[in-house]
Design an enzyme around this catalytic site. Structure first.
Site, PDB file in Angstrom:
ATOM      1  N   CYS A   1      11.001  24.283 -43.311  1.00  0.00           N
ATOM      2  CA  CYS A   1      12.438  23.959 -43.149  1.00  0.00           C
ATOM      3  C   CYS A   1      12.690  22.720 -42.293  1.00  0.00           C
ATOM      4  O   CYS A   1      13.784  22.159 -42.323  1.00  0.00           O
ATOM      5  CB  CYS A   1      13.175  25.163 -42.589  1.00  0.00           C
ATOM      6  SG  CYS A   1      13.024  26.596 -43.657  1.00  0.00           S
TER       7      CYS A   1
ATOM      8  N   HIS B   1      19.761  22.665 -40.013  1.00  0.00           N
ATOM      9  CA  HIS B   1      19.150  23.349 -41.155  1.00  0.00           C
ATOM     10  C   HIS B   1      19.956  24.611 -41.470  1.00  0.00           C
ATOM     11  O   HIS B   1      20.257  25.410 -40.575  1.00  0.00           O
ATOM     12  CB  HIS B   1      17.702  23.695 -40.808  1.00  0.00           C
ATOM     13  CG  HIS B   1      17.100  24.689 -41.749  1.00  0.00           C
ATOM     14  ND1 HIS B   1      17.105  24.491 -43.112  1.00  0.00           N
ATOM     15  CD2 HIS B   1      16.519  25.899 -41.536  1.00  0.00           C
ATOM     16  CE1 HIS B   1      16.533  25.532 -43.693  1.00  0.00           C
ATOM     17  NE2 HIS B   1      16.168  26.395 -42.760  1.00  0.00           N
TER      18      HIS B   1
ATOM     19  N   ASN C   1      19.494  29.375 -47.883  1.00  0.00           N
ATOM     20  CA  ASN C   1      18.533  28.542 -47.162  1.00  0.00           C
ATOM     21  C   ASN C   1      17.646  27.826 -48.183  1.00  0.00           C
ATOM     22  O   ASN C   1      16.841  28.461 -48.856  1.00  0.00           O
ATOM     23  CB  ASN C   1      17.712  29.458 -46.245  1.00  0.00           C
ATOM     24  CG  ASN C   1      16.660  28.722 -45.445  1.00  0.00           C
ATOM     25  OD1 ASN C   1      16.301  27.593 -45.764  1.00  0.00           O
ATOM     26  ND2 ASN C   1      16.150  29.374 -44.415  1.00  0.00           N
TER      27      ASN C   1
HETATM   28  O1  UT7 Z   1      14.416  28.754 -42.736  1.00  0.00           O
HETATM   29  C1  UT7 Z   1      13.499  28.991 -41.708  1.00  0.00           C
HETATM   30  C2  UT7 Z   1      14.197  29.627 -40.665  1.00  0.00           C
HETATM   31  N1  UT7 Z   1      14.627  30.941 -41.068  1.00  0.00           N
HETATM   32  C3  UT7 Z   1      15.574  31.493 -40.387  1.00  0.00           C
HETATM   33  O2  UT7 Z   1      16.104  30.836 -39.527  1.00  0.00           O
HETATM   34  C4  UT7 Z   1      15.927  32.943 -40.600  1.00  0.00           C
HETATM   35  C5  UT7 Z   1      16.265  33.539 -39.280  1.00  0.00           C
HETATM   36  N2  UT7 Z   1      16.530  34.959 -39.339  1.00  0.00           N
HETATM   37  C6  UT7 Z   1      17.698  35.450 -39.819  1.00  0.00           C
HETATM   38  O3  UT7 Z   1      18.539  34.709 -40.297  1.00  0.00           O
HETATM   39  C7  UT7 Z   1      17.929  36.924 -39.681  1.00  0.00           C
HETATM   40  O4  UT7 Z   1      16.938  37.512 -38.876  1.00  0.00           O
HETATM   41  C8  UT7 Z   1      17.977  37.680 -41.050  1.00  0.00           C
HETATM   42  C9  UT7 Z   1      19.244  37.289 -41.786  1.00  0.00           C
HETATM   43  C10 UT7 Z   1      16.768  37.309 -41.896  1.00  0.00           C
HETATM   44  C11 UT7 Z   1      18.002  39.172 -40.812  1.00  0.00           C
HETATM   45  O5  UT7 Z   1      19.131  39.501 -39.995  1.00  0.00           O
HETATM   46  P1  UT7 Z   1      18.938  40.448 -38.713  1.00  0.00           P
HETATM   47  O6  UT7 Z   1      20.266  40.601 -38.142  1.00  0.00           O
HETATM   48  O7  UT7 Z   1      17.876  39.803 -37.856  1.00  0.00           O
HETATM   49  O8  UT7 Z   1      18.479  41.784 -39.357  1.00  0.00           O
HETATM   50  P2  UT7 Z   1      17.124  42.620 -39.146  1.00  0.00           P
HETATM   51  O9  UT7 Z   1      15.989  41.987 -39.881  1.00  0.00           O
HETATM   52  O10 UT7 Z   1      16.945  42.945 -37.705  1.00  0.00           O
HETATM   53  O11 UT7 Z   1      17.551  43.954 -39.853  1.00  0.00           O
HETATM   54  C12 UT7 Z   1      18.642  44.766 -39.377  1.00  0.00           C
HETATM   55  C13 UT7 Z   1      18.775  45.972 -40.293  1.00  0.00           C
HETATM   56  C14 UT7 Z   1      17.446  46.703 -40.520  1.00  0.00           C
HETATM   57  O12 UT7 Z   1      17.736  48.079 -40.644  1.00  0.00           O
HETATM   58  P3  UT7 Z   1      17.512  49.068 -39.395  1.00  0.00           P
HETATM   59  O13 UT7 Z   1      16.061  48.925 -39.017  1.00  0.00           O
HETATM   60  O14 UT7 Z   1      18.443  48.574 -38.328  1.00  0.00           O
HETATM   61  O15 UT7 Z   1      17.874  50.398 -39.959  1.00  0.00           O
HETATM   62  C15 UT7 Z   1      16.982  46.158 -41.844  1.00  0.00           C
HETATM   63  O16 UT7 Z   1      16.139  47.062 -42.527  1.00  0.00           O
HETATM   64  O17 UT7 Z   1      19.211  45.520 -41.585  1.00  0.00           O
HETATM   65  C16 UT7 Z   1      18.278  45.971 -42.578  1.00  0.00           C
HETATM   66  N3  UT7 Z   1      18.218  44.973 -43.613  1.00  0.00           N
HETATM   67  C17 UT7 Z   1      19.073  44.929 -44.646  1.00  0.00           C
HETATM   68  N4  UT7 Z   1      20.091  45.732 -44.987  1.00  0.00           N
HETATM   69  C18 UT7 Z   1      20.790  45.423 -46.082  1.00  0.00           C
HETATM   70  C19 UT7 Z   1      17.362  43.900 -43.704  1.00  0.00           C
HETATM   71  N5  UT7 Z   1      17.665  43.191 -44.810  1.00  0.00           N
HETATM   72  C20 UT7 Z   1      18.716  43.789 -45.401  1.00  0.00           C
HETATM   73  C21 UT7 Z   1      19.484  43.523 -46.549  1.00  0.00           C
HETATM   74  N6  UT7 Z   1      20.492  44.351 -46.848  1.00  0.00           N
HETATM   75  N7  UT7 Z   1      19.237  42.450 -47.329  1.00  0.00           N
END
Ligand code: UT7
Length: 330
Positions: free
Chosen positions: A112, A251, A281
């Protein structure tokens, strides 16, 4: 004094196929509400089977050359995570398809952050006198390395390409790339990784190992920290304070990251340009795609002070400043 690299042309393209959050929610355990509230993404563009990165890169490159009003360059630098093939690089294919002759053309892989790394190497070619004009492209058929059934990555990533023309000039000219900052931390290599397909593990019986895995939460916190600190370094090298910045074009990974970076820098959130609702992204393509969107919409205008910053796989990051040039509207 070094010769500056001056931005004189800009163009972008995305595939026609739109995949909305609702379409994803119909086939995996997610929802429009979750994706929108956690990322800001509403839809993304996805290549048709058979379309490759060079197809998008060639079109974006063609548009950037047209915008600059030129049909030749001395070098081409392509930032991509998804080359057409592991070997050879995709840059020469793009140069050939653009009719650029036998100019040096190569790929830069910094995921990225790739576009900023490509800008820096192109600016280096210009500073050395190796080239007077360079076409720099960020292009990704990123969905080709995404598991369509993985809800932790499929909603996040999309495909597209953007390109700029850089020409030798003077630091005082609008469009000159001013203060650069680049960095990496290989101890974080596992945060964003395609486990198989490289020399460490060429093939895997588990097809899933050929798809990208991301530790989203850890990436998020590192992204905010590194984009903010890299931005501060680039600003310091330019002699600007955060208050001098008219547009932060970061980004486009997550609207919450962009707002947090603006916050860390003490910038109002409205200064952070956001177009990820439409594209998700797009990795190395996201910054030039955002620049083209912002300029085409008449948001970024000549004389605006612009700060670009990115964080991505590697881990790698970077930032650069420029005063926006007078470009013909696409
Ligand atoms: O391009 C290179 C750089 N990349 C980035 O900058 C990405 C950076 N990271 C992010 O943008 C975020 O971490 C994400 C958008 C990828 C994820 O968001 P988050 O708020 O960090 O969510 P998480 O991974 O901590 O997941 C929270 C909850 C989990 O459930 P529990 O464990 O709380 O029950 C996940 O299983 O959300 C769940 N979850 C989803 N639920 C519905 C994860 N993905 C999904 C989904 N739909 N697509």
């Amino acid at each position: 004094m070094n010769r500056a690299a001056v931005l004189t042309g800009l163009g972008s393209t995305v595939p026609d196929r739109v995949v909305t959050n609702e379409m994803l929610a119909a086939r995996m355990d997610t929802s429009d509400q979750w994706i929108t509230s956690r990322t800001g993404i509403r839809e993304r563009r996805v290549v048709e089977p058979g379309t490759a990165t060079s197809d998008l890169a060639t079109e974006a490159g063609r548009r950037a050359l047209k915008s600059a009003g030129v049909d030749s360059v001395d070098a081409l630098v392509l930032a991509t995570t998804t080359p057409d093939h592991p070997c050879p690089a995709t840059g020469p294919t793009v140069a050939d398809r653009l009719g650029l002759g036998t100019v040096p053309a190569y790929d830069v892989a910094a995921v990225c952050s790739g576009f900023l790394y490509a800008l820096a190497t192109a600016a280096g070619l210009i500073a050395l006198g190796t080239a007077d004009r360079v076409l720099v492209i960020g292009a990704e058929a990123f969905t080709t390395i995404i598991d369509p059934d993985d809800r932790t990555t499929a909603p996040i990533f999309g495909d597209g390409a953007g390109a700029v023309v850089l020409e030798a000039g003077d630091e005082s000219q609008r469009g000159a790339l001013l203060g650069f900052d680049l960095g990496s931390d290989g101890a974080l290599a596992d945060l964003i990784i395609v486990p198989a397909g490289g020399s460490r593990r060429k093939t895997s019986a588990d097809a899933g190992d050929h798809f990208m895995k991301m530790q989203g939460k850890t990436v998020f916190t590192n992204a905010v920290r590194r984009m903010a600190s890299s931005s501060r370094s680039a600003l310091a090298r330019t002699g600007w304070g955060p208050g001098d910045v008219d547009w932060l074009v970061g980004h486009q990974a997550n609207v919450r990251i962009l707002r947090a970076v603006a916050d860390e820098l003490g910038l109002p959130e409205e200064r952070a340009f956001v177009n990820l609702a439409k594209y998700g992204n797009t990795a190395a393509a996201s910054i030039p795609l955002a620049l083209d969107d912002a300029a085409s919409a008449g948001l970024i205008t000549a004389g605006d002070r612009v700060l670009l910053t990115a964080f991505g796989g590697g881990a790698s990051w970077g930032a650069v400043t420029l005063e926006w040039p007078d470009l013909p509207r696409n």
